[in-house]
Design a protein around this motif. Structure first.
Motif, PDB file in Angstrom:
ATOM      1  N   TYR A  26      25.244  18.011 -26.097  1.00  0.00           N
ATOM      2  CA  TYR A  26      24.414  19.548 -25.637  1.00  0.00           C
ATOM      3  C   TYR A  26      22.867  18.963 -26.075  1.00  0.00           C
ATOM      4  CZ  TYR A  26      28.900  21.722 -25.540  1.00  0.00           C
ATOM      5  OH  TYR A  26      30.316  21.742 -25.257  1.00  0.00           O
ATOM      6  N   ARG A  27      22.077  19.726 -25.044  1.00  0.00           N
ATOM      7  CA  ARG A  27      20.586  19.693 -25.097  1.00  0.00           C
ATOM      8  C   ARG A  27      19.723  20.857 -25.477  1.00  0.00           C
ATOM      9  NH1 ARG A  27      17.532  15.090 -23.165  1.00  0.00           N
ATOM     10  NH2 ARG A  27      19.570  14.192 -22.642  1.00  0.00           N
ATOM     11  N   ILE A  28      18.828  20.953 -26.348  1.00  0.00           N
ATOM     12  CA  ILE A  28      18.039  21.749 -26.737  1.00  0.00           C
ATOM     13  C   ILE A  28      16.763  21.358 -26.692  1.00  0.00           C
ATOM     14  CG2 ILE A  28      19.658  23.465 -27.601  1.00  0.00           C
ATOM     15  CD1 ILE A  28      18.636  22.606 -30.495  1.00  0.00           C
ATOM     16  N   THR A  29      15.549  22.330 -26.644  1.00  0.00           N
ATOM     17  CA  THR A  29      14.437  21.936 -26.594  1.00  0.00           C
ATOM     18  C   THR A  29      14.085  21.918 -28.254  1.00  0.00           C
ATOM     19  OG1 THR A  29      13.715  23.219 -24.699  1.00  0.00           O
ATOM     20  CG2 THR A  29      12.047  22.652 -26.070  1.00  0.00           C
ATOM     21  N   THR A  30      13.115  20.907 -28.467  1.00  0.00           N
ATOM     22  CA  THR A  30      12.648  20.414 -29.735  1.00  0.00           C
ATOM     23  C   THR A  30      11.555  21.680 -30.078  1.00  0.00           C
ATOM     24  OG1 THR A  30      13.207  18.032 -29.505  1.00  0.00           O
ATOM     25  CG2 THR A  30      11.485  18.934 -31.219  1.00  0.00           C
ATOM     26  N   ASN A  31      11.690  22.248 -31.183  1.00  0.00           N
ATOM     27  CA  ASN A  31      10.872  23.100 -31.497  1.00  0.00           C
ATOM     28  C   ASN A  31      10.702  23.529 -33.052  1.00  0.00           C
ATOM     29  OD1 ASN A  31       9.320  25.811 -31.936  1.00  0.00           O
ATOM     30  ND2 ASN A  31      10.522  26.978 -30.330  1.00  0.00           N
ATOM     31  N   ALA A  32       9.601  22.881 -33.433  1.00  0.00           N
ATOM     32  CA  ALA A  32       9.234  22.941 -35.070  1.00  0.00           C
ATOM     33  C   ALA A  32       9.343  24.201 -35.808  1.00  0.00           C
ATOM     34  CB  ALA A  32       8.111  22.392 -35.191  1.00  0.00           C
ATOM     35  N   GLY A  33       9.180  25.340 -34.764  1.00  0.00           N
ATOM     36  CA  GLY A  33       9.399  26.808 -35.085  1.00  0.00           C
ATOM     37  C   GLY A  33      10.542  27.326 -35.434  1.00  0.00           C
ATOM     38  N   HIS A  34      11.349  26.940 -35.049  1.00  0.00           N
ATOM     39  CA  HIS A  34      12.931  27.455 -35.363  1.00  0.00           C
ATOM     40  C   HIS A  34      13.263  27.209 -36.585  1.00  0.00           C
ATOM     41  CE1 HIS A  34      14.134  28.078 -31.343  1.00  0.00           C
ATOM     42  NE2 HIS A  34      14.375  26.861 -30.596  1.00  0.00           N
ATOM     43  N   THR A  35      14.096  28.222 -37.007  1.00  0.00           N
ATOM     44  CA  THR A  35      14.634  28.226 -38.545  1.00  0.00           C
ATOM     45  C   THR A  35      15.934  27.608 -38.789  1.00  0.00           C
ATOM     46  OG1 THR A  35      15.608  30.339 -38.088  1.00  0.00           O
ATOM     47  CG2 THR A  35      13.256  30.328 -38.614  1.00  0.00           C
ATOM     48  N   SER A  36      16.123  27.148 -40.004  1.00  0.00           N
ATOM     49  CA  SER A  36      17.577  26.778 -39.946  1.00  0.00           C
ATOM     50  C   SER A  36      18.595  27.528 -39.587  1.00  0.00           C
ATOM     51  CB  SER A  36      17.843  26.295 -41.537  1.00  0.00           C
ATOM     52  OG  SER A  36      17.593  27.716 -42.372  1.00  0.00           O
ATOM     53  N   ASP A  37      18.502  28.757 -39.677  1.00  0.00           N
ATOM     54  CA  ASP A  37      19.569  29.963 -39.184  1.00  0.00           C
ATOM     55  C   ASP A  37      19.514  29.665 -37.693  1.00  0.00           C
ATOM     56  OD1 ASP A  37      20.236  30.678 -41.590  1.00  0.00           O
ATOM     57  OD2 ASP A  37      18.704  32.714 -41.528  1.00  0.00           O
ATOM     58  N   GLU A  38      18.461  29.523 -37.079  1.00  0.00           N
ATOM     59  CA  GLU A  38      18.518  29.489 -35.542  1.00  0.00           C
ATOM     60  C   GLU A  38      19.350  28.089 -35.022  1.00  0.00           C
ATOM     61  OE1 GLU A  38      14.649  31.811 -33.713  1.00  0.00           O
ATOM     62  OE2 GLU A  38      14.097  30.085 -35.261  1.00  0.00           O
ATOM     63  N   TYR A  39      18.807  26.986 -35.573  1.00  0.00           N
ATOM     64  CA  TYR A  39      19.592  25.744 -35.238  1.00  0.00           C
ATOM     65  C   TYR A  39      20.965  25.860 -35.757  1.00  0.00           C
ATOM     66  CZ  TYR A  39      15.323  23.383 -34.344  1.00  0.00           C
ATOM     67  OH  TYR A  39      14.035  22.703 -33.784  1.00  0.00           O
ATOM     68  N   GLY A  40      21.381  26.518 -36.780  1.00  0.00           N
ATOM     69  CA  GLY A  40      22.781  26.591 -37.300  1.00  0.00           C
ATOM     70  C   GLY A  40      23.444  27.654 -36.281  1.00  0.00           C
ATOM     71  N   ILE A  41      22.972  28.753 -35.911  1.00  0.00           N
ATOM     72  CA  ILE A  41      23.599  29.385 -34.706  1.00  0.00           C
ATOM     73  C   ILE A  41      24.057  28.570 -33.535  1.00  0.00           C
ATOM     74  CG2 ILE A  41      23.398  31.398 -33.444  1.00  0.00           C
ATOM     75  CD1 ILE A  41      22.097  32.737 -35.791  1.00  0.00           C
ATOM     76  N   MET A  42      23.046  27.788 -33.192  1.00  0.00           N
ATOM     77  CA  MET A  42      23.036  27.231 -31.988  1.00  0.00           C
ATOM     78  C   MET A  42      24.255  26.017 -32.065  1.00  0.00           C
ATOM     79  SD  MET A  42      19.142  26.087 -30.723  1.00  0.00           S
ATOM     80  CE  MET A  42      17.968  27.363 -30.834  1.00  0.00           C
ATOM     81  N   MET A  43      24.248  25.400 -33.480  1.00  0.00           N
ATOM     82  CA  MET A  43      25.443  24.213 -33.388  1.00  0.00           C
ATOM     83  C   MET A  43      26.689  25.179 -33.464  1.00  0.00           C
ATOM     84  SD  MET A  43      25.987  21.110 -34.317  1.00  0.00           S
ATOM     85  CE  MET A  43      24.709  20.605 -34.972  1.00  0.00           C
ATOM     86  N   LEU A  44      26.811  26.164 -33.969  1.00  0.00           N
ATOM     87  CA  LEU A  44      28.250  26.902 -33.782  1.00  0.00           C
ATOM     88  C   LEU A  44      28.708  27.101 -32.570  1.00  0.00           C
ATOM     89  CD1 LEU A  44      27.939  29.382 -37.102  1.00  0.00           C
ATOM     90  CD2 LEU A  44      28.892  26.933 -37.090  1.00  0.00           C
ATOM     91  N   GLN A  45      27.698  27.617 -31.845  1.00  0.00           N
ATOM     92  CA  GLN A  45      27.903  28.194 -30.460  1.00  0.00           C
ATOM     93  C   GLN A  45      28.231  26.857 -29.738  1.00  0.00           C
ATOM     94  OE1 GLN A  45      24.137  29.747 -29.522  1.00  0.00           O
ATOM     95  NE2 GLN A  45      24.877  31.820 -29.577  1.00  0.00           N
ATOM     96  N   PHE A  46      27.618  25.639 -29.753  1.00  0.00           N
ATOM     97  CA  PHE A  46      28.055  24.364 -29.213  1.00  0.00           C
ATOM     98  C   PHE A  46      29.652  24.028 -29.647  1.00  0.00           C
ATOM     99  CE2 PHE A  46      23.363  23.283 -28.929  1.00  0.00           C
ATOM    100  CZ  PHE A  46      23.307  23.870 -28.028  1.00  0.00           C
ATOM    101  N   LEU A  47      29.874  24.201 -31.016  1.00  0.00           N
ATOM    102  CA  LEU A  47      31.252  23.788 -31.398  1.00  0.00           C
ATOM    103  C   LEU A  47      32.194  24.736 -30.523  1.00  0.00           C
ATOM    104  CD1 LEU A  47      30.359  23.302 -35.141  1.00  0.00           C
ATOM    105  CD2 LEU A  47      31.367  21.763 -33.656  1.00  0.00           C
ATOM    106  N   GLY A  48      31.805  26.139 -30.594  1.00  0.00           N
ATOM    107  CA  GLY A  48      32.598  27.034 -29.891  1.00  0.00           C
ATOM    108  C   GLY A  48      32.948  26.543 -28.482  1.00  0.00           C
ATOM    109  N   LEU A  49      31.955  26.198 -27.782  1.00  0.00           N
ATOM    110  CA  LEU A  49      32.101  25.806 -26.422  1.00  0.00           C
ATOM    111  C   LEU A  49      33.264  24.722 -26.199  1.00  0.00           C
ATOM    112  CD1 LEU A  49      28.394  25.797 -25.208  1.00  0.00           C
ATOM    113  CD2 LEU A  49      30.084  27.438 -24.410  1.00  0.00           C
ATOM    114  N   LYS A  50      33.454  23.913 -27.136  1.00  0.00           N
ATOM    115  CA  LYS A  50      34.233  22.753 -27.055  1.00  0.00           C
ATOM    116  C   LYS A  50      35.680  23.238 -27.674  1.00  0.00           C
ATOM    117  CE  LYS A  50      34.007  19.510 -25.396  1.00  0.00           C
ATOM    118  NZ  LYS A  50      34.034  19.153 -24.009  1.00  0.00           N
TER     119      LYS A  50
END
Length: 254
Positions: A26-50
């Motif tokens: 899975y690919r997301i745009t690199t953004n230094a402004g994202h918080t740890s919560d935002e990255y964490g939620i994305m990771m959980l969503q990617f796991l859920g897709l599989k």
């Protein structure tokens, strides 16, 4: 299951690996402004897709060339997966030596690419990664990275062309139907493509001239497959090379 994360200047690419099998990327745009919560939620969503859950993840390894993102992304892994990830960098065993003027300056992504290419395809090997920057790294038969080259990537070159002119539009990076372009967009696409292709072939030819041994050329990165039908200078295309290299590094360190 191992989660391998490649944090690049343009994109963060996440791979789920079961042994040597890649379950998905899975690919997301690199953004230094994202918080740890935002990255964490994305990771959980990617796991859920599989169809996976956080408890299915045994460990995480990260290769990053963007220090500004590392704190929030690493924190997201600790917070959401309860794992302290392995970071590719100084002190981590790779199985290769780095014989450069400044070994620490070699990008973690380049190191993982070299480990994957040498282990899977043998050496000597020239590893070309076509990303935001285009990199070439040479690994000799003694498992030593002895030379490297960095140039602008194709997308970076296209962006510079647009930002540095008043009327040229953004164009899709693609193989043109012909070099005989008849419009601005097709002229840009053909110019970018063939100029870049010529640079690749000239660079590989120069490596052959200056290195007194035969070697394979392994290409990876998001744009590597764009050129596969137009050059015989590249022996192997492996878009998942960095994940395979990171998995090998992980196994060497546990």
């Amino acid at each position: 299951m191992l989660v391998a994360v490649d944090i690049g200047n343009t994109n963060i690419v996440i791979g789920f690996l079961d042994g040597n099998r890649i379950l998905g990327t899975y690919r997301i745009t690199t953004n230094a402004g994202h918080t740890s919560d935002e990255y964490g939620i994305m990771m959980l969503q990617f796991l859920g897709l599989k169809g996976l859950k956080p408890e299915d993840v045994d460990d995480v390894i990260i290769a990053s060339v963007v220090p500004q993102v590392m704190h929030s992304f690493r924190s997201s892994i600790v917070k959401f997966l309860d794992i302290d990830p392995m970071i590719v960098g100084p002190g981590v065993k790779s199985g290769l030596s780095i014989r450069m003027d400044d070994p620490k300056s070699l990008g973690a992504d380049c190191l993982a690419d070299c480990v994957g290419a040498f282990t899977l395809y043998g050496g000597p090997v020239l590893v070309a990664d076509f990303g935001t920057a285009t990199t070439f790294n040479y690994v000799d038969e003694r498992k030593a990275i002895t030379a490297g080259l960095i140039s602008p990537g194709l997308q970076t070159s296209a962006g510079s062309l647009v930002s540095g002119t008043a009327q040229l539009p953004e164009v899709e990076i693609t193989r043109p139907a012909s070099i005989l372009a008849k419009g601005t967009k097709t002229a840009m696409q053909a110019g970018l493509y063939y100029n870049f292709l010529g640079g690749i072939e000239k660079t590989i030819a120069q490596f052959h001239r200056e290195i007194d041994e035969d070697f394979k050329v392994v290409a990876t990165g998001g744009l590597s497959s764009v050129f596969k039908d137009d050059t015989d200078c590249i022996d192997v295309y492996d878009p998942d090379l960095i994940f395979k290299g990171m998995a090998i590094i992980y196994r060497k360190n546990i």
